[in-house]
Design an enzyme around this catalytic site. Structure first.
Site, PDB file in Angstrom:
ATOM      1  N   GLY A   1       0.833  -1.212   0.000  1.00 43.95           N
ATOM      2  CA  GLY A   1       0.000   0.000   0.000  1.00 43.95           C
ATOM      3  C   GLY A   1       0.856   1.247   0.000  1.00 43.95           C
TER       4      GLY A   1
ATOM      5  N   TYR B   1     -14.103   1.569  10.397  1.00 44.71           N
ATOM      6  CA  TYR B   1     -12.650   1.799  10.425  1.00 44.71           C
ATOM      7  C   TYR B   1     -12.099   1.470  11.816  1.00 44.71           C
ATOM      8  CZ  TYR B   1      -8.350   4.666   9.999  1.00 44.71           C
ATOM      9  OH  TYR B   1      -7.064   5.135   9.972  1.00 44.71           O
TER      10      TYR B   1
ATOM     11  N   GLN C   1      -1.082   8.085   1.343  1.00 49.82           N
ATOM     12  CA  GLN C   1      -0.514   9.284   1.971  1.00 49.82           C
ATOM     13  C   GLN C   1       0.748   8.951   2.783  1.00 49.82           C
ATOM     14  OE1 GLN C   1      -2.475  10.897   5.384  1.00 49.82           O
ATOM     15  NE2 GLN C   1      -1.764  12.982   5.030  1.00 49.82           N
TER      16      GLN C   1
HETATM   17  C1  AKB Z   1      -9.001   9.286   9.328  1.00 47.11           C
HETATM   18  O1  AKB Z   1      -9.381  10.449   9.526  1.00 47.11           O
HETATM   19  O2  AKB Z   1      -9.752   8.355   9.037  1.00 47.11           O
HETATM   20  C2  AKB Z   1      -7.534   8.981   9.527  1.00 47.11           C
HETATM   21  C3  AKB Z   1      -7.221   8.570  10.928  1.00 47.11           C
HETATM   22  C4  AKB Z   1      -7.233   9.548  12.023  1.00 47.11           C
HETATM   23  O3  AKB Z   1      -6.947   7.432  11.157  1.00 47.11           O
HETATM   24  N1  AKB Z   1      -6.748  10.128   9.162  1.00 47.11           N
END
Ligand code: AKB
Length: 315
Positions: free
Chosen positions: A8, A140, A12
């Site tokens: 990956g 996430y 960024q």
């Molecule tokens: C997001 O905003 O999803 C990421 C993180 C804080 O993991 N930049």
């Protein structure tokens, strides 16, 4: 670490980590991979197209290139993860599980970033401790907590040298982030230079931890090179350098560009995510176990970001 595989690498973090690692370990010893061609990364060292969900291809590369350390940077970020939660689980966990298995089979160390997104609304808000309640309300975050636990499981069960940090929002001037809740803190600098105006998607009074990319890159290497005997934790360390709201970063830019203006068009998904995350993390364990110390603050970062973005001559 002698022979490193980055999975990956086109994102960024990877686009800068690849160059940073090549400077330290030698261009030929850092093999960058991504699901797409990345001509910029192929210029300075080996690059291969690799789908991280293809465990066989990953294993072949690790074996043929005699890799001893893997950086798995594959992830859909928080806001895009809420739009496609099933895909986020498949990609984020699939890439991690393959990296863990390949690391186990080929005796590699493995770094996988976690995030402030691993915490949730019931975690302590201020100076969130290293070990505390973790009940994230985003896909996430669910992936990040699961990933942290899997990393520790592979370490205790199979002896794999897994290590990780919980990254704050990362701010950089090389590759734009995409699909994150903290992306506004990068976009605001670009818009300040490009148009002198910024429309912020996150409420002005919401604090989140942030970090300038040079500190984040150094953290990866310092943790991976740390003496394992000193590590009480592994997956994953709180690290911190600055915490601010949109109003605070706006005021910091305005000090240098008095004509800069900001208004709001709140994105309800990003608002809910931002409000569920900590205001700031306590990084005492990282400081004590491997000597973590940030070098950049909001003021020095703002000077550097504006200077570097000005040089891009944006239209
Ligand atoms: C997001 O905003 O999803 C990421 C993180 C804080 O993991 N930049």
């Amino acid at each position: 670490m002698k022979r490193i595989l980055i999975v990956g690498a086109g994102g960024q973090i990877g686009s800068e980590l690849t160059v940073y690692l090549r400077k330290i370990y030698g261009n030929d010893n850092v093999i960058a991979t991504d699901v797409r061609e990345c001509p910029a990364l192929a210029e300075s060292g080996p690059f291969k197209v690799l789908n991280a969900l293809d465990a066989t291809a990953m294993a072949e590369l690790v074996s043929s290139q005699k890799v001893d350390a893997i950086f798995n940077l594959v992830a859909l970020l928080s806001a895009v993860g809420e739009a496609k939660p099933q895909t986020a689980w498949q990609i984020n966990m699939g890439a991690l599980l393959n990296s863990l298995e390949v690391a186990r089979l080929y005796n590699c160390a493995l770094f996988t970033p976690s995030s402030i997104g691993a915490f949730g609304p019931t975690s302590p808000k201020d100076k969130t401790p290293q070990d505390t309640v973790m009940r994230p309300t985003t896909m996430y975050g669910v992936c990040k907590v699961s990933g942290e636990m899997l990393g520790d499981y592979y370490h205790t069960r199979f002896g794999v040298d897994t290590r990780s940090v919980r990254f704050p929002g990362l701010i950089s001037n090389v590759t734009l982030p995409g699909g994150g809740t903290t992306d506004y803190a990068v976009e605001i600098y670009y818009e300040a230079i490009r148009s002198g105006r910024f429309t912020c998607p996150v409420p002005g009074d919401v604090y989140m931890d942030m970090m300038y990319m040079p500190d984040a890159l150094r953290a990866c290497v310092e943790l991976m090179e740390a003496d394992p005997a000193k590590l009480v934790h592994r997956n994953s360390f709180n690290i911190a350098s600055m915490s601010f709201t949109p109003e605070i970063i706006y005021a910091e830019i305005k000090k240098r560009m008095p004509e800069f203006t900001m208004d709001y068009n709140i994105d309800p998904v990003k608002e809910a995510i931002a409000k569920s995350w900590p205001n700031s993390l306590d990084d005492t364990c990282a400081r004590e176990e491997w000597g973590w110390k940030p070098e950049w603050d909001l003021s020095s970062m703002t000077d550097d970001m504006l200077e570097k973005i000005r040089l891009k001559n944006l239209k």
